[in-house]
Motif scaffolding. Structure first.
Motif, PDB file in Angstrom:
ATOM      1  N   ALA A   4       0.825  -1.209   0.000  1.00  0.00           N
ATOM      2  CA  ALA A   4       0.000   0.000   0.000  1.00  0.00           C
ATOM      3  C   ALA A   4       0.859   1.259   0.000  1.00  0.00           C
ATOM      4  CB  ALA A   4      -0.933  -0.004   1.218  1.00  0.00           C
ATOM      5  N   TRP A   5       1.969   1.255   0.736  1.00  0.00           N
ATOM      6  CA  TRP A   5       2.849   2.424   0.788  1.00  0.00           C
ATOM      7  C   TRP A   5       3.365   2.781  -0.604  1.00  0.00           C
ATOM      8  CZ3 TRP A   5       3.203   5.465   4.909  1.00  0.00           C
ATOM      9  CH2 TRP A   5       2.816   4.946   6.139  1.00  0.00           C
ATOM     10  N   TRP A   6       3.772   1.759  -1.358  1.00  0.00           N
ATOM     11  CA  TRP A   6       4.293   2.009  -2.699  1.00  0.00           C
ATOM     12  C   TRP A   6       3.203   2.504  -3.635  1.00  0.00           C
ATOM     13  CZ3 TRP A   6       9.125   2.784  -3.448  1.00  0.00           C
ATOM     14  CH2 TRP A   6      10.057   2.188  -2.608  1.00  0.00           C
ATOM     15  N   LEU A   7       2.001   1.955  -3.514  1.00  0.00           N
ATOM     16  CA  LEU A   7       0.895   2.409  -4.353  1.00  0.00           C
ATOM     17  C   LEU A   7       0.489   3.841  -4.022  1.00  0.00           C
ATOM     18  CD1 LEU A   7      -1.325  -0.791  -4.538  1.00  0.00           C
ATOM     19  CD2 LEU A   7       0.052   0.233  -6.365  1.00  0.00           C
ATOM     20  N   VAL A   8       0.498   4.176  -2.745  1.00  0.00           N
ATOM     21  CA  VAL A   8       0.181   5.553  -2.346  1.00  0.00           C
ATOM     22  C   VAL A   8       1.244   6.511  -2.880  1.00  0.00           C
ATOM     23  CG1 VAL A   8      -0.061   7.126  -0.373  1.00  0.00           C
ATOM     24  CG2 VAL A   8      -1.200   4.892  -0.340  1.00  0.00           C
ATOM     25  N   ALA A   9       2.512   6.136  -2.770  1.00  0.00           N
ATOM     26  CA  ALA A   9       3.602   6.987  -3.272  1.00  0.00           C
ATOM     27  C   ALA A   9       3.507   7.168  -4.785  1.00  0.00           C
ATOM     28  CB  ALA A   9       4.953   6.398  -2.887  1.00  0.00           C
ATOM     29  N   LEU A  10       3.293   6.076  -5.496  1.00  0.00           N
ATOM     30  CA  LEU A  10       3.162   6.154  -6.959  1.00  0.00           C
ATOM     31  C   LEU A  10       1.938   6.966  -7.347  1.00  0.00           C
ATOM     32  CD1 LEU A  10       4.034   5.341  -9.806  1.00  0.00           C
ATOM     33  CD2 LEU A  10       2.728   3.218  -9.491  1.00  0.00           C
ATOM     34  N   GLY A  11       0.812   6.687  -6.685  1.00  0.00           N
ATOM     35  CA  GLY A  11      -0.406   7.442  -6.969  1.00  0.00           C
ATOM     36  C   GLY A  11      -0.232   8.921  -6.698  1.00  0.00           C
ATOM     37  N   GLY A  12       0.437   9.260  -5.603  1.00  0.00           N
ATOM     38  CA  GLY A  12       0.671  10.674  -5.275  1.00  0.00           C
ATOM     39  C   GLY A  12       1.515  11.375  -6.319  1.00  0.00           C
ATOM     40  N   ALA A  13       2.535  10.686  -6.806  1.00  0.00           N
ATOM     41  CA  ALA A  13       3.393  11.278  -7.843  1.00  0.00           C
ATOM     42  C   ALA A  13       2.604  11.502  -9.131  1.00  0.00           C
ATOM     43  CB  ALA A  13       4.593  10.375  -8.103  1.00  0.00           C
ATOM     44  N   LEU A  14       1.851  10.492  -9.539  1.00  0.00           N
ATOM     45  CA  LEU A  14       1.064  10.621 -10.774  1.00  0.00           C
ATOM     46  C   LEU A  14      -0.049  11.649 -10.620  1.00  0.00           C
ATOM     47  CD1 LEU A  14       0.842   6.847 -11.778  1.00  0.00           C
ATOM     48  CD2 LEU A  14       2.299   8.629 -12.790  1.00  0.00           C
ATOM     49  N   GLY A  15      -0.689  11.656  -9.447  1.00  0.00           N
ATOM     50  CA  GLY A  15      -1.741  12.638  -9.203  1.00  0.00           C
ATOM     51  C   GLY A  15      -1.216  14.064  -9.209  1.00  0.00           C
ATOM     52  N   THR A  38      -7.300  24.793 -10.215  1.00  0.00           N
ATOM     53  CA  THR A  38      -7.429  24.236  -8.866  1.00  0.00           C
ATOM     54  C   THR A  38      -8.880  23.868  -8.578  1.00  0.00           C
ATOM     55  OG1 THR A  38      -5.538  25.517  -8.099  1.00  0.00           O
ATOM     56  CG2 THR A  38      -7.031  24.690  -6.410  1.00  0.00           C
ATOM     57  N   LEU A  39      -9.803  24.725  -8.972  1.00  0.00           N
ATOM     58  CA  LEU A  39     -11.220  24.426  -8.785  1.00  0.00           C
ATOM     59  C   LEU A  39     -11.594  23.141  -9.519  1.00  0.00           C
ATOM     60  CD1 LEU A  39     -13.958  25.369  -7.627  1.00  0.00           C
ATOM     61  CD2 LEU A  39     -14.317  26.568  -9.797  1.00  0.00           C
ATOM     62  N   THR A  40     -11.119  23.004 -10.741  1.00  0.00           N
ATOM     63  CA  THR A  40     -11.433  21.823 -11.546  1.00  0.00           C
ATOM     64  C   THR A  40     -10.853  20.550 -10.942  1.00  0.00           C
ATOM     65  OG1 THR A  40     -11.577  23.154 -13.563  1.00  0.00           O
ATOM     66  CG2 THR A  40     -11.191  20.782 -13.841  1.00  0.00           C
ATOM     67  N   VAL A  41      -9.593  20.582 -10.525  1.00  0.00           N
ATOM     68  CA  VAL A  41      -9.012  19.361  -9.960  1.00  0.00           C
ATOM     69  C   VAL A  41      -9.675  19.011  -8.631  1.00  0.00           C
ATOM     70  CG1 VAL A  41      -6.808  19.597 -11.177  1.00  0.00           C
ATOM     71  CG2 VAL A  41      -6.996  20.462  -8.854  1.00  0.00           C
ATOM     72  N   ASN A  42      -9.983  20.003  -7.810  1.00  0.00           N
ATOM     73  CA  ASN A  42     -10.610  19.694  -6.528  1.00  0.00           C
ATOM     74  C   ASN A  42     -12.014  19.134  -6.706  1.00  0.00           C
ATOM     75  OD1 ASN A  42      -8.419  20.327  -4.917  1.00  0.00           O
ATOM     76  ND2 ASN A  42      -9.028  22.452  -4.670  1.00  0.00           N
ATOM     77  N   GLY A  66      -4.217   3.289  -2.801  1.00  0.00           N
ATOM     78  CA  GLY A  66      -3.389   3.792  -3.895  1.00  0.00           C
ATOM     79  C   GLY A  66      -4.110   4.814  -4.741  1.00  0.00           C
ATOM     80  N   LEU A  67      -5.390   4.544  -5.044  1.00  0.00           N
ATOM     81  CA  LEU A  67      -6.158   5.441  -5.910  1.00  0.00           C
ATOM     82  C   LEU A  67      -6.607   6.717  -5.196  1.00  0.00           C
ATOM     83  CD1 LEU A  67      -8.346   2.777  -7.734  1.00  0.00           C
ATOM     84  CD2 LEU A  67      -6.565   4.197  -8.768  1.00  0.00           C
ATOM     85  N   VAL A  68      -7.137   6.564  -3.982  1.00  0.00           N
ATOM     86  CA  VAL A  68      -7.709   7.720  -3.292  1.00  0.00           C
ATOM     87  C   VAL A  68      -6.657   8.470  -2.481  1.00  0.00           C
ATOM     88  CG1 VAL A  68      -9.453   8.491  -1.629  1.00  0.00           C
ATOM     89  CG2 VAL A  68     -10.014   6.723  -3.287  1.00  0.00           C
ATOM     90  N   ALA A  69      -6.025   7.782  -1.533  1.00  0.00           N
ATOM     91  CA  ALA A  69      -5.027   8.466  -0.700  1.00  0.00           C
ATOM     92  C   ALA A  69      -3.848   8.924  -1.548  1.00  0.00           C
ATOM     93  CB  ALA A  69      -4.550   7.543   0.421  1.00  0.00           C
ATOM     94  N   GLY A  70      -3.419   8.092  -2.477  1.00  0.00           N
ATOM     95  CA  GLY A  70      -2.283   8.446  -3.323  1.00  0.00           C
ATOM     96  C   GLY A  70      -2.678   9.309  -4.498  1.00  0.00           C
ATOM     97  N   GLY A  71      -3.394   8.718  -5.442  1.00  0.00           N
ATOM     98  CA  GLY A  71      -3.717   9.403  -6.695  1.00  0.00           C
ATOM     99  C   GLY A  71      -4.514  10.676  -6.516  1.00  0.00           C
ATOM    100  N   LEU A  72      -5.664  10.571  -5.827  1.00  0.00           N
ATOM    101  CA  LEU A  72      -6.499  11.760  -5.637  1.00  0.00           C
ATOM    102  C   LEU A  72      -5.919  12.695  -4.585  1.00  0.00           C
ATOM    103  CD1 LEU A  72     -10.072  10.251  -5.965  1.00  0.00           C
ATOM    104  CD2 LEU A  72      -8.732  11.518  -7.672  1.00  0.00           C
ATOM    105  N   GLY A  73      -5.181  12.141  -3.624  1.00  0.00           N
ATOM    106  CA  GLY A  73      -4.491  12.995  -2.658  1.00  0.00           C
ATOM    107  C   GLY A  73      -3.452  13.877  -3.326  1.00  0.00           C
ATOM    108  N   GLY A  74      -2.754  13.323  -4.326  1.00  0.00           N
ATOM    109  CA  GLY A  74      -1.782  14.105  -5.080  1.00  0.00           C
ATOM    110  C   GLY A  74      -2.434  15.024  -6.102  1.00  0.00           C
TER     111      GLY A  74
END
Length: 123
Positions: A4-15, A38-42, A66-74
């Motif tokens: 999960a840590w790696w997926l969150v990190a990867l998702g955050g970078a891509l996000g 910013t409005l659009t991404v949020n 990975g998708l939410v905490a990582g990708g959407l978090g980023g």
């Protein structure tokens, strides 16, 4: 849990890279008088988060993290929202500052609920 840590990190970078791309594109298309990017991404991030919580039925699986905490978090950003709202306020554009802040908060919750509902949440 190590996966999960790696997926969150990867998702955050891509996000984060996706956020930059969307923000720059919208600044070029709509101008930089208002933080449209910013409005659009949020708001799109809120919709996607709602859809994903509905899809995963509220369970925080490794993929969900990975998708939410990582990708959407980023992808989404409270810091940019805060700074851009402050700049609008300090430059005397108080109506735009309030529209940015309240529009993001109200529409964000509404879009998250819509996404959840679209994916079968609550029924």
């Amino acid at each position: 849990m190590g996966e999960a840590w790696w997926l969150v990190a990867l998702g955050g970078a891509l996000g984060g890279m996706a956020r930059l791309a969307v923000s720059e594109l919208l600044a070029r298309l709509a101008g930089s008088d208002f933080p449209w990017g910013t409005l659009t991404v949020n708001l799109s991030g809120a919709l996607l988060a709602g859809m994903l919580i509905g899809w995963f039925d509220g369970e925080a699986t490794t993929a969900w993290l990975g998708l939410v905490a990582g990708g959407l978090g980023g992808f989404t950003t409270v810091s940019s929202l805060s700074l851009q709202t402050l700049v609008l306020w300090q430059s005397g554009r108080r109506d735009a500052a309030l529209a940015n802040l309240l529009g993001t908060a109200v529409a964000g919750v509404a879009l998250a609920a819509l996404g959840w509902w679209l994916m079968g949440g609550g029924g």
